[in-house]
Design a protein around this motif. Structure first.
Motif, PDB file in Angstrom:
ATOM      1  N   ASN A   1      -0.586   5.268  -0.385  1.00 54.69           N
ATOM      2  CA  ASN A   1       0.860   5.395  -0.237  1.00 54.69           C
ATOM      3  C   ASN A   1       1.548   4.042  -0.472  1.00 54.69           C
ATOM      4  O   ASN A   1       1.986   3.371   0.464  1.00 54.69           O
TER       5      ASN A   1
ATOM      6  N   ASP B   1      -2.383   6.485   5.221  1.00 53.98           N
ATOM      7  CA  ASP B   1      -1.608   5.876   4.139  1.00 53.98           C
ATOM      8  C   ASP B   1      -2.534   5.161   3.160  1.00 53.98           C
ATOM      9  O   ASP B   1      -2.319   5.178   1.951  1.00 53.98           O
TER      10      ASP B   1
ATOM     11  N   ASP C   1       6.122  -2.833  -0.489  1.00 53.65           N
ATOM     12  CA  ASP C   1       6.731  -1.595  -0.985  1.00 53.65           C
ATOM     13  C   ASP C   1       6.213  -1.204  -2.373  1.00 53.65           C
ATOM     14  O   ASP C   1       6.803  -0.366  -3.055  1.00 53.65           O
TER      15      ASP C   1
ATOM     16  N   LYS D   1       4.708   2.607   1.207  1.00 57.43           N
ATOM     17  CA  LYS D   1       4.637   2.181   2.602  1.00 57.43           C
ATOM     18  C   LYS D   1       3.873   0.862   2.759  1.00 57.43           C
ATOM     19  O   LYS D   1       3.671   0.384   3.873  1.00 57.43           O
TER      20      LYS D   1
END
Ligand code: 4AD
Ligand code: MG
Length: 465
Positions: free
Chosen positions: A195, A190, A202, A198
């Motif tokens: 990402n 991630d 957020d 995630k």
């Protein structure tokens, strides 16, 4: 600890004993030994407790019970507690000294204590930032830092500004320079893939570069506010005036234009200088002697005399017709370099100068467009020796212009929806600025490097301690 008990008088600070109005039967101090000198029948021990620049001289007679076992082994850096009589000094160096009745050695210092009484380079002292507050210079710097922090609150509180704590973790880049430290808990794949959805919040989050945008929301409710807290910039600047973590003071005033903003910045600088001159006299004398011989003259000048103001356009003309050879040529539409700022304050005006109305292209999205459509209502307050110490502006309060500014700076209105909302619900002309606290301290103390006015400086390549 400073508990008193029947046989132990209350602890005094060295500062108050040195200023005593007469001898005293029994006093008690606690501190760290600067030097010990032995003669036949007694030892001199100089003790400093950080309450002021000077230490107090203690005389420990050879007939004290622990004289041979402890006192003659006291080394520079040891922590001690002394009970004795405050007596008028025989020597010329000080008004009072302590004739000891009891010398308690709380912790002796190893022989290799690095702050022996001799000159050290600033570079070396930075490498022992955990011990340097015990030196004369750094004790003085951090006493002044504390006093100036208090003076800042005094200045704003006396004028009914409300102190607002803006967040340290934020998702917006106020200055738009992209110099932010990322805050993330992403790991492994991630992290590699970035990402953001995630991530802990957020979305992408950063350490704040300025509390201004959040400060504006509070000014649009409480009228006059200020922030005073840490800010972070991941700019790779290796100068004596840039730190990666520094403290900023950011006032914001509703119903205020650029003129009022400049007035406040000047009044604040004068107030802080006056406060330091009044309340830090001993420490400033030390800086005047050992750091910067012109210090007092400069501070009194700043306290007593009017500052200059020039528009950016006039400043460019002054610089271009100065005949001075600059490393970076002066051109309308470019940022002033620190050599240009210093020329204006040190050579041309010979005093602090506020430069205002900068070309819109070189300034952030939130600044108010002037009627000439070319410049924004920005201002920088420059001081001799340092250059920019304050940066501020009147903010764009008109919805349509703010929206087009966001667009032309490549920012999305979605990310700044709450900031844009202020222009929808009771918008007002408003203005504010940021004062770099460490730059102010450099100005007041004459200390030349920002790393030496921060307890534990953070700069590219250095986060020790
Ligand atoms: O000019 P700057 O970037 O302005 C702002 O951040 C605005 N949001 C302020 C406002 O209008 N509320 O920074 C303000 C001041 C500078 O003038 C300088 O004194 C200091 O912060 N500063 C730094 N001090 C130490 N190290 C750095 N890397 C600094 N960057 C800015
Ligand atoms: Mg600036």
């Amino acid at each position: 600890m400073s508990h008193s008990s029947p046989d132990r008088p209350e602890r005094s600070l060295v500062k108050s004993l040195l200023a005593a109005d007469g001898p005293r039967e029994e006093v008690r101090i606690q501190g760290w030994v600067r030097t010990r000198r032995d003669s036949k029948a007694f030892s001199f021990v100089e003790v400093n407790d950080g309450s002021c620049l000077k230490g107090i001289q203690v005389i420990a007679d050879a007939d004290l019970a622990n004289y041979e076992s402890e006192i003659v082994h006291i080394r520079t850096g040891a922590s001690v507690e002394i009970v004795g009589a405050l007596v008028e000094s025989q020597g010329g160096g000080q008004a009072f000294e302590i004739q000891a009745r009891d010398v308690i050695v709380h912790g002796n210092a190893d022989e290799d204590f690095p702050l022996q009484k001799k000159g050290h380079t600033m570079e070396f002292l930075r490498s022992i930032a955990h011990l340097r507050p015990r030196s004369n210079l750094f004790g003085a710097v951090f006493r002044v830092r504390s006093r100036l922090a208090y003076a800042i609150h005094r200045f704003f509180q006396e004028r009914d500004f409300v102190y607002v704590h803006t967040p340290i973790i934020t998702a917006s880049d106020c200055e738009g320079a992209g110099e932010m430290f990322r805050v993330t808990t992403l790991k492994g794949e991630d992290f590699a893939a970035g990402n953001d959805a995630k991530d802990f919040f957020d979305k992408r989050a950063y350490l704040t570069v300025s509390g201004q945008l959040e400060g504006e929301t509070f000014a649009c409710a409480l009228s006059n506010i200020y922030t005073f807290g840490p800010t972070f910039r991941a700019e790779n600047s290796h100068t004596s005036r840039h730190a990666s973590e520094f403290w900023m003071i950011e006032p914001e005033m509703a119903f205020c234009d650029l003129g009022g903003d400049m007035d406040l910045a000047e009044a604040m600088i004068k107030f802080l200088v006056e406060d330091a001159l009044e309340n830090c006299a001993g420490d400033l004398d030390f800086f005047g002697k050992f750091i910067d011989r012109g210090l007092h003259e400069r501070l009194e000048f700043v306290r007593d005399r009017a500052f200059e103001r020039v528009s950016y356009t006039e400043a460019v003309e002054i610089l271009q017709s100065s005949g001075e050879k600059f490393e970076y040529p002066v051109e309308y539409g470019h940022n002033l370099q620190s050599e240009h700022e210093r020329f204006l304050t040190e050579k041309h005006f010979k005093c602090p100068v506020t430069v205002y109305n900068y070309p819109r292209e070189i300034k952030p999205f939130y600044m108010r467009l002037n009627d000439d459509q070319k410049t924004v209502a920005a201002m920088d307050l420059l001081v001799p020796g340092i250059g920019e110490i304050v940066g501020g502006s009147q903010r764009e309060e008109r919805l349509d212009l703010l929206q087009s500014n966001l667009e032309s700076h490549g920012l999305s209105e979605e990310d700044y929806w709450w900031y844009v909302d202020l222009r929808r619900y009771g918008t007002v002309p408003h203005a504010g600025f940021g004062l770099g606290f460490e730059r102010m301290l450099m100005f007041v103390t004459g200390v030349a490097n920002i790393r030496d006015v921060i307890p534990f400086p953070r700069v590219p390549g250095w986060a020790e301690f």
